[in-house]
Design an enzyme around this catalytic site. Structure first.
Site, PDB file in Angstrom:
ATOM      1  N   ALA A 219      15.213  31.267  13.623  1.00 14.88           N
ATOM      2  CA  ALA A 219      14.289  30.951  14.712  1.00 14.88           C
ATOM      3  C   ALA A 219      12.939  30.497  14.168  1.00 14.88           C
ATOM      4  O   ALA A 219      12.482  30.975  13.130  1.00 14.88           O
ATOM      5  CB  ALA A 219      14.102  32.175  15.599  1.00 14.88           C
TER       6      ALA A 219
ATOM      7  N   ALA B 107      17.644  18.839   6.530  1.00 18.36           N
ATOM      8  CA  ALA B 107      18.337  17.625   6.971  1.00 18.36           C
ATOM      9  C   ALA B 107      19.466  17.996   7.915  1.00 18.36           C
ATOM     10  O   ALA B 107      20.027  19.101   7.842  1.00 18.36           O
ATOM     11  CB  ALA B 107      18.880  16.852   5.769  1.00 18.36           C
TER      12      ALA B 107
ATOM     13  N   GLU C 256      22.979  16.230  15.219  1.00 21.09           N
ATOM     14  CA  GLU C 256      22.948  14.846  14.747  1.00 21.09           C
ATOM     15  C   GLU C 256      23.767  14.698  13.472  1.00 21.09           C
ATOM     16  O   GLU C 256      24.090  15.679  12.798  1.00 21.09           O
ATOM     17  CB  GLU C 256      21.506  14.393  14.516  1.00 21.09           C
ATOM     18  CG  GLU C 256      20.626  14.489  15.765  1.00 21.09           C
ATOM     19  CD  GLU C 256      19.237  13.916  15.546  1.00 21.09           C
ATOM     20  OE1 GLU C 256      19.109  12.894  14.830  1.00 21.09           O
ATOM     21  OE2 GLU C 256      18.280  14.483  16.097  1.00 21.09           O
TER      22      GLU C 256
ATOM     23  N   MET D 129      17.013   9.252  22.281  1.00 18.92           N
ATOM     24  CA  MET D 129      15.951   9.135  21.274  1.00 18.92           C
ATOM     25  C   MET D 129      15.577   7.669  21.027  1.00 18.92           C
ATOM     26  O   MET D 129      15.854   7.097  19.967  1.00 18.92           O
ATOM     27  CB  MET D 129      16.382   9.851  19.996  1.00 18.92           C
ATOM     28  CG  MET D 129      16.561  11.347  20.204  1.00 18.92           C
ATOM     29  SD  MET D 129      17.111  12.255  18.734  1.00 18.92           S
ATOM     30  CE  MET D 129      18.866  11.870  18.737  1.00 18.92           C
ATOM     31  N   THR D 130      14.917   7.082  22.013  1.00 17.98           N
ATOM     32  CA  THR D 130      14.568   5.659  21.967  1.00 17.98           C
ATOM     33  C   THR D 130      13.268   5.446  21.195  1.00 17.98           C
ATOM     34  O   THR D 130      12.240   5.050  21.752  1.00 17.98           O
ATOM     35  CB  THR D 130      14.465   5.089  23.398  1.00 17.98           C
ATOM     36  OG1 THR D 130      13.833   6.061  24.258  1.00 17.98           O
ATOM     37  CG2 THR D 130      15.833   4.768  23.952  1.00 17.98           C
ATOM     38  N   TYR D 131      13.335   5.691  19.893  1.00 17.63           N
ATOM     39  CA  TYR D 131      12.209   5.459  18.993  1.00 17.63           C
ATOM     40  C   TYR D 131      12.745   5.399  17.569  1.00 17.63           C
ATOM     41  O   TYR D 131      13.930   5.578  17.338  1.00 17.63           O
ATOM     42  CB  TYR D 131      11.141   6.557  19.133  1.00 17.63           C
ATOM     43  CG  TYR D 131      11.683   7.963  19.232  1.00 17.63           C
ATOM     44  CD1 TYR D 131      12.087   8.670  18.103  1.00 17.63           C
ATOM     45  CD2 TYR D 131      11.797   8.588  20.463  1.00 17.63           C
ATOM     46  CE1 TYR D 131      12.582   9.952  18.195  1.00 17.63           C
ATOM     47  CE2 TYR D 131      12.292   9.880  20.570  1.00 17.63           C
ATOM     48  CZ  TYR D 131      12.679  10.561  19.442  1.00 17.63           C
ATOM     49  OH  TYR D 131      13.174  11.844  19.536  1.00 17.63           O
ATOM     50  N   GLU D 132      11.852   5.091  16.639  1.00 19.57           N
ATOM     51  CA  GLU D 132      12.162   4.966  15.210  1.00 19.57           C
ATOM     52  C   GLU D 132      12.887   3.671  14.860  1.00 19.57           C
ATOM     53  O   GLU D 132      13.671   3.631  13.913  1.00 19.57           O
ATOM     54  CB  GLU D 132      12.955   6.179  14.693  1.00 19.57           C
ATOM     55  CG  GLU D 132      12.138   7.466  14.651  1.00 19.57           C
ATOM     56  CD  GLU D 132      11.108   7.510  13.527  1.00 19.57           C
ATOM     57  OE1 GLU D 132      11.465   7.748  12.365  1.00 19.57           O
ATOM     58  OE2 GLU D 132       9.907   7.287  13.833  1.00 19.57           O
TER      59      GLU D 132
END
Length: 429
Positions: free
Chosen positions: A149, A177, A218, A281-284
């Site tokens: 946690a 990762a 992921e 996750m609409t970025y990067e």
């Protein structure tokens, strides 16, 4: 909120006179550290209800009304004009605010180490009035079903004080990762899942104020697509009776069979049919190890969301949005030094320090600038401002999505929260 882009010759006093507000109001809204040093091309939010428009050649009341989605007779009445009169160039018209959209807003927060830093606590206080969920990142799932946690001290109390609830983010992070093999071990064992789910409930009760269990698994192997769906279905069966929502973060796909380790196990249709909502996750697109690009160019964001709408109901989709930009040292070399993440406030400081103009890419709908540092190295900075955020808010409203989810608190962007308040009625659970 009106958005004003600083032009040559502008001063805060001149801008304040044009909009009928005080200099202090503009300074406070934008948290300007050096009010007397504006940057050409800088976007300022002007704290007024509605906005102003200055008539340009060829404009008419009808054409202006069409642009802003208002009846031209109503527009004329608001501004004390004859509906049939010819407008003169430079006339200032008041444009009322459109009705606000109801939306849910999430922001991830990632405490590091053993305590929650004062900076993160401050960011949580600033953001929580505009949030539905403050998402604790992350509870790291282990192969035996236990959880590691993060520190949470102070965050549940801040959220509660401002009417926000907590989201508990469960990840397959291992040694810093995302681990596909860790994910596989969990997805292939219902016994481990049962232990994990029990531990999640125990942690959620201990923290208090949790309303959502949010899975961010992921880099899962492609052959785990069905297994991940089954895992989420079992999670729903466990957590719904306990009174919790279940949500999931999804990689930004534009087709069902998109190849790649980040995409193959994220089946939009399957997952969307199971969970209460998803964060896409609409970025990067522009990222630290990649070439200089806007982090979330609006065209790419829209492609992903329009595909998502073919698989998932709009009321289950939250658009992901970054709260940061990057500073690349040029020339970009693959495998070379990473770009440095920076806040929109820091980007403005750099532009001011090196006396360079901020430009705006209309295709990406994002600001950027170039500068040369003291050692003679060239840089390019892509970041977010009121214009880029406003364009994506308009996209959310146009598509009728559930709301917006931010990665992540920690880098200040005061304009963003004001724009949320002027665009959305934020749902509080």
């Amino acid at each position: 909120m009106h958005i004003h882009v600083v032009q040559q010759g502008d001063s805060l006093w001149k801008i304040s006179q044009a909009y009928g507000v005080t200099v202090d109001q503009i300074v406070d809204a934008n948290k300007l550290p050096n009010p007397n040093q504006l940057v050409i091309g800088q976007a300022l939010v002007i704290p007024i209800v509605g906005r102003f428009y200055w008539v340009k050649p060829g404009d008419s009341l009808w054409s202006i009304a069409q642009r802003f989605g208002i009846n031209y007779v109503t527009l004329s009445q608001i501004n004390g004009l004859d509906p049939n009169q010819t407008l003169w160039v430079g006339l200032r018209l008041y444009i009322p605010s459109p009705p606000k959209m109801n939306a849910e807003i999430m922001a991830y927060i990632e405490p590091r180490g053993d305590t929650v830093s004062d900076l993160l606590l401050e960011q949580a206080r600033e953001a929580s009035p505009y949030l539905t969920y403050l998402a604790l990142f992350s509870y790291q799932a282990k192969r035996d079903g236990t959880l590691t946690a993060p520190p949470v001290a102070g965050l549940p109390e801040i959220a509660k004080q401002h009417g926000a609830t907590m989201s508990m983010v469960i990840t397959n992070l291992e040694e810093g990762a995302f681990s596909g093999e860790l994910g596989r071990d969990i997805l292939q064992s219902t016994a481990v899942q049962d232990i994990l789910f029990d531990n999640i409930v125990k942690e959620a009760r201990k923290v208090g104020g949790i309303t959502d269990i949010h899975f961010d698994f992921e880099a899962l192997p492609g052959d785990q697509r069905v297994a991940y769906g089954n895992f989420l279905r079992r999670a729903v069966q466990k957590f719904h009776p306990e009174g919790y929502l279940v949500s999931a973060a999804l990689a930004p796909k534009t087709r069902a069979d998109q190849p790649g380790v980040w995409f193959e196990a994220h089946d939009y249709r399957l997952i969307g049919s199971i969970v209460d909502f998803v964060v896409i996750m609409t970025y990067e697109w522009g990222y630290s190890a990649g070439p200089p690009l806007a982090v979330s160019p609006i065209g790419e964001v829209e492609k992903v969301l329009r595909y998502a709408l073919t698989e998932i109901p709009a009321n289950k989709i939250m658009m992901g949005q970054n709260l940061y930009g990057y500073d690349w040292t040029l020339p970009y070399v693959p495998g070379g030094p990473y770009a440095k993440a920076l806040s929109p406030q820091r980007a403005l400081e750099l532009a001011r320090r090196y006396n360079v103009m901020i430009q705006f890419d209309p295709v990406a709908s994002a600001p950027f600038f170039n500068y040369v540092d003291e050692s003679g190295k060239q840089h390019v900075v892509w970041f977010e401002d009121a214009r880029s955020i406003g364009a994506k808010f308009n996209l959310v409203k146009r598509l009728g999505l559930r709301g917006v989810a931010y990665w992540k608190l920690g880098l200040p962007f005061p304009q963003n929260w004001l724009l949320i308040g002027s665009n959305f009625n934020v749902k509080k659970l």
